[in-house]
Design an enzyme around this catalytic site. Structure first.
Site, PDB file in Angstrom:
ATOM      1  N   ARG A  15       0.783  -1.133   0.117  1.00 48.12           N
ATOM      2  CA  ARG A  15       0.047  -0.034   0.101  1.00 48.12           C
ATOM      3  C   ARG A  15       0.949   1.466   0.005  1.00 48.12           C
ATOM      4  O   ARG A  15       2.182   1.103   0.323  1.00 48.12           O
ATOM      5  CB  ARG A  15      -1.056   0.028   1.232  1.00 48.12           C
ATOM      6  CG  ARG A  15      -2.018  -1.078   1.040  1.00 48.12           C
ATOM      7  CD  ARG A  15      -2.824  -1.190   2.506  1.00 48.12           C
ATOM      8  NE  ARG A  15      -2.032  -1.756   3.566  1.00 48.12           N
ATOM      9  CZ  ARG A  15      -2.547  -1.888   4.776  1.00 48.12           C
ATOM     10  NH1 ARG A  15      -3.518  -1.543   5.290  1.00 48.12           N
ATOM     11  NH2 ARG A  15      -1.642  -2.340   5.691  1.00 48.12           N
ATOM     12  N   LYS A  75       1.664   2.020   7.391  1.00 46.13           N
ATOM     13  CA  LYS A  75       1.888   1.385   8.195  1.00 46.13           C
ATOM     14  C   LYS A  75       3.040   2.165   9.247  1.00 46.13           C
ATOM     15  O   LYS A  75       3.584   3.223   8.858  1.00 46.13           O
ATOM     16  CB  LYS A  75       2.601  -0.051   8.127  1.00 46.13           C
ATOM     17  CG  LYS A  75       1.764  -0.995   7.282  1.00 46.13           C
ATOM     18  CD  LYS A  75       0.292  -1.238   8.404  1.00 46.13           C
ATOM     19  CE  LYS A  75       0.600  -1.976   9.382  1.00 46.13           C
ATOM     20  NZ  LYS A  75      -0.200  -2.198  10.458  1.00 46.13           N
ATOM     21  N   TYR A  94      -1.274   4.873  10.630  1.00 46.63           N
ATOM     22  CA  TYR A  94      -1.432   3.563  11.619  1.00 46.63           C
ATOM     23  C   TYR A  94      -0.221   3.462  12.350  1.00 46.63           C
ATOM     24  O   TYR A  94       0.819   3.203  11.910  1.00 46.63           O
ATOM     25  CB  TYR A  94      -2.031   2.259  10.862  1.00 46.63           C
ATOM     26  CG  TYR A  94      -3.351   2.209  10.222  1.00 46.63           C
ATOM     27  CD1 TYR A  94      -4.540   2.416  10.933  1.00 46.63           C
ATOM     28  CD2 TYR A  94      -3.180   2.127   8.840  1.00 46.63           C
ATOM     29  CE1 TYR A  94      -5.521   2.530  10.330  1.00 46.63           C
ATOM     30  CE2 TYR A  94      -4.415   2.160   8.262  1.00 46.63           C
ATOM     31  CZ  TYR A  94      -5.696   2.337   8.740  1.00 46.63           C
ATOM     32  OH  TYR A  94      -6.979   2.297   8.185  1.00 46.63           O
ATOM     33  N   HIS A  96      -0.924   1.629  16.151  1.00 46.56           N
ATOM     34  CA  HIS A  96      -1.143   0.611  16.897  1.00 46.56           C
ATOM     35  C   HIS A  96      -0.048   0.535  18.100  1.00 46.56           C
ATOM     36  O   HIS A  96       0.771  -0.638  18.375  1.00 46.56           O
ATOM     37  CB  HIS A  96      -1.058  -0.838  15.989  1.00 46.56           C
ATOM     38  CG  HIS A  96      -2.068  -0.646  15.087  1.00 46.56           C
ATOM     39  ND1 HIS A  96      -3.468  -0.930  15.516  1.00 46.56           N
ATOM     40  CD2 HIS A  96      -2.036  -0.621  13.568  1.00 46.56           C
ATOM     41  CE1 HIS A  96      -4.351  -0.838  14.248  1.00 46.56           C
ATOM     42  NE2 HIS A  96      -3.415  -0.730  13.111  1.00 46.56           N
ATOM     43  N   GLU A 118      -6.203   5.091  13.763  1.00 51.67           N
ATOM     44  CA  GLU A 118      -6.752   4.090  14.294  1.00 51.67           C
ATOM     45  C   GLU A 118      -7.327   4.787  15.397  1.00 51.67           C
ATOM     46  O   GLU A 118      -8.617   4.033  16.097  1.00 51.67           O
ATOM     47  CB  GLU A 118      -6.229   2.728  14.727  1.00 51.67           C
ATOM     48  CG  GLU A 118      -5.071   2.817  15.897  1.00 51.67           C
ATOM     49  CD  GLU A 118      -3.872   3.292  15.409  1.00 51.67           C
ATOM     50  OE1 GLU A 118      -2.793   3.098  16.208  1.00 51.67           O
ATOM     51  OE2 GLU A 118      -3.757   3.671  14.137  1.00 51.67           O
ATOM     52  N   SER A 134     -10.749  -2.093   8.304  1.00 49.20           N
ATOM     53  CA  SER A 134     -11.325  -3.445   8.964  1.00 49.20           C
ATOM     54  C   SER A 134     -12.306  -3.877   7.967  1.00 49.20           C
ATOM     55  O   SER A 134     -12.582  -5.034   8.128  1.00 49.20           O
ATOM     56  CB  SER A 134     -12.368  -2.537  10.069  1.00 49.20           C
ATOM     57  OG  SER A 134     -11.376  -2.064  11.326  1.00 49.20           O
ATOM     58  N   ILE A 269      -4.543  -8.872  16.011  1.00 51.87           N
ATOM     59  CA  ILE A 269      -3.251  -8.915  16.062  1.00 51.87           C
ATOM     60  C   ILE A 269      -2.505  -7.791  16.037  1.00 51.87           C
ATOM     61  O   ILE A 269      -1.577  -7.472  16.804  1.00 51.87           O
ATOM     62  CB  ILE A 269      -2.738  -9.994  15.024  1.00 51.87           C
ATOM     63  CG1 ILE A 269      -1.282 -10.308  15.484  1.00 51.87           C
ATOM     64  CG2 ILE A 269      -2.610  -9.295  13.678  1.00 51.87           C
ATOM     65  CD1 ILE A 269      -1.318 -11.288  16.841  1.00 51.87           C
ATOM     66  N   ASP A 270      -2.687  -6.804  15.344  1.00 56.53           N
ATOM     67  CA  ASP A 270      -2.555  -5.338  15.203  1.00 56.53           C
ATOM     68  C   ASP A 270      -2.460  -4.556  16.598  1.00 56.53           C
ATOM     69  O   ASP A 270      -1.538  -3.985  17.147  1.00 56.53           O
ATOM     70  CB  ASP A 270      -3.103  -4.432  14.249  1.00 56.53           C
ATOM     71  CG  ASP A 270      -2.638  -4.603  13.090  1.00 56.53           C
ATOM     72  OD1 ASP A 270      -1.327  -4.890  12.727  1.00 56.53           O
ATOM     73  OD2 ASP A 270      -3.528  -4.252  12.049  1.00 56.53           O
ATOM     74  N   VAL A 298      -1.642 -12.212  10.496  1.00 53.63           N
ATOM     75  CA  VAL A 298      -0.818 -11.513   9.692  1.00 53.63           C
ATOM     76  C   VAL A 298      -1.277  -9.963  10.087  1.00 53.63           C
ATOM     77  O   VAL A 298      -2.052  -9.588  10.141  1.00 53.63           O
ATOM     78  CB  VAL A 298      -1.090 -11.392   8.263  1.00 53.63           C
ATOM     79  CG1 VAL A 298      -0.526 -10.371   7.457  1.00 53.63           C
ATOM     80  CG2 VAL A 298      -0.671 -12.636   7.704  1.00 53.63           C
ATOM     81  N   MET A 301      -3.051  -7.448   7.139  1.00 52.57           N
ATOM     82  CA  MET A 301      -4.100  -8.372   6.204  1.00 52.57           C
ATOM     83  C   MET A 301      -4.295  -7.361   4.936  1.00 52.57           C
ATOM     84  O   MET A 301      -4.063  -8.108   3.839  1.00 52.57           O
ATOM     85  CB  MET A 301      -5.097  -8.754   6.839  1.00 52.57           C
ATOM     86  CG  MET A 301      -4.932  -9.775   7.750  1.00 52.57           C
ATOM     87  SD  MET A 301      -6.318 -10.244   8.439  1.00 52.57           S
ATOM     88  CE  MET A 301      -7.396 -11.135   7.321  1.00 52.57           C
TER      89      MET A 301
END
Length: 372
Positions: A15, A75, A94, A96, A118, A134, A269-270, A298, A301
């Protein structure tokens, strides 16, 4: 403002923070955009597409990070990118953080302004920048779950929807939010037997109205989770506490009691994962077997379908990027309390209370940072 878009370097992350369409809009507003050479290859956009949109293509990630006032990513920064963080930089991506103390400390040490997609909220209290991914992750979870149930992938050898005379697979979705709802939609479309567990009765009522009597809505308790997880062929964990670590709803004992070859897909999992047996995986090596159950964990995802994901994400993020660029980060956040909830770290201080609680640290009141 000078806005930078580096190429994503997380494993198999294709991405990109801004599409050429978004770049053109920012340039139209009078801003300068720097993009790293090759950053859009994963979504089918070459450097020339960015040049036509008005961006300046630069040779390296360092040129982007050093030259930009605002960096827009997908990310969280990877360890090799920490050296680019600095006090006069605004980072919008993002993050996290509740699942990554090392990154949290790196952001604090750098003095940068870190705004997380997020945890941004809209006027209705929803999470508008988390929702697009999501949706993608929820839909993908059923695809990958069905794939790993195949015998050749180590699964039980079950067709999700069954056939006449043979029972369909049981799919259990933990959490009825955006990811869970999209997982339900896909699983029901494939004619599986679908159960959703959630602690919100109003949400269960909405799901019942949306999907009708073919969806089994279950109020989530410890006993209900245990009963349905143990009996499932495919479990999809889609639980979320914004900014905080995901609750460990699924114990190792529950996983051990599942039938060998069953599949557990952990969208959560993030934020650390919803099972005691969950640990992050990558698209290069997406699954592992624990207690006889296949785990797909993952952490990015939607990166597997980068074109769909990038355009969906940009539809949501572009208005916020424009506000940051047009008004500056402090004014943009002061004018929108929901946007201000995206502020996780600022000027060396941890601001988001849920992230701070995850690490047992004190959070600086957001207003104190914004009023400086």
């Amino acid at each position: 403002m000078r806005i930078g878009v580096p190429k994503e370097i997380k494993v198999q992350e294709h991405r990109v923070g801004l599409t050429p369409t978004s770049v053109r809009e920012l340039v139209h507003h009078g801003h300068e955009v720097l993009v790293e050479h090759g950053c859009g290859e994963g979504i089918g956009c070459d450097d020339e597409a960015y040049r036509r949109a008005g961006a300046r293509v630069v040779d390296s990630a360092e040129d982007v990070w050093r030259g930009a006032e605002l960096v827009v990513k997908v990310k969280e920064p990877q360890p090799e990118e920490y050296r680019f963080l600095r006090p006069d930089l605004v980072l919008f991506t993002y993050l996290h953080l509740a699942a990554d103390r090392g990154l949290t400390e790196a952001l604090m040490d750098s003095g940068c302004i870190a705004i997380a997609y997020e945890t941004v909220r809209d006027e209705a209290g929803r999470l508008p920048l988390l929702a697009p991914m999501s949706e993608v992750a929820g839909r993908m979870s059923v695809q990958v779950g069905a794939h790993y149930l195949e015998r050749e992938q180590g699964g039980r050898g079950i067709l999700l929807g069954g056939v006449p005379g043979v029972e369909a697979a049981k799919v259990v979705v933990l959490g009825g939010g955006t990811a869970g709802t999209n997982a339900i939609r896909m699983a029901m479309g494939m004619e599986a037997r679908v159960y959703v567990l959630d602690r919100s009765l109003p949400r269960l009522y909405e799901l019942d109205l949306q999907f009708g009597p073919m969806l089994n809505t279950i109020y989530s308790t410890v006993e209900a989770v245990e009963t349905h997880v143990v009996d499932a062929d495919l479990v999809i964990a889609a639980v979320l506490v914004p900014g905080a670590a995901a609750p460990k709803l699924v114990t190792r004992e529950m996983i051990r009691a599942m039938r060998p070859g069953s599949v557990f897909v952990d969208i959560s999992i993030d934020q650390g994962g919803a099972s005691e047996t969950s640990r992050p995986t990558t698209h290069d090596d997406p699954v592992y077997r624990e207690e006889g159950v296949i785990h797909y964990c993952v952490t990015n995802m939607p990166g597997a379908v980068p074109r769909t994901s990038t355009y969906a994400l940009n539809n949501a993020t572009l208005p916020y990027v424009l506000r940051l660029a047009d008004r500056g980060w402090r004014r943009a956040l002061q004018e929108d309390p929901g946007f201000a909830e995206g502020l996780n770290v600022a000027c060396g201080r941890l601001v988001h209370p849920a992230v701070a609680e995850s690490f047992g640290l004190a959070a600086t009141p957001r207003a104190q940072v914004l009023e400086r």
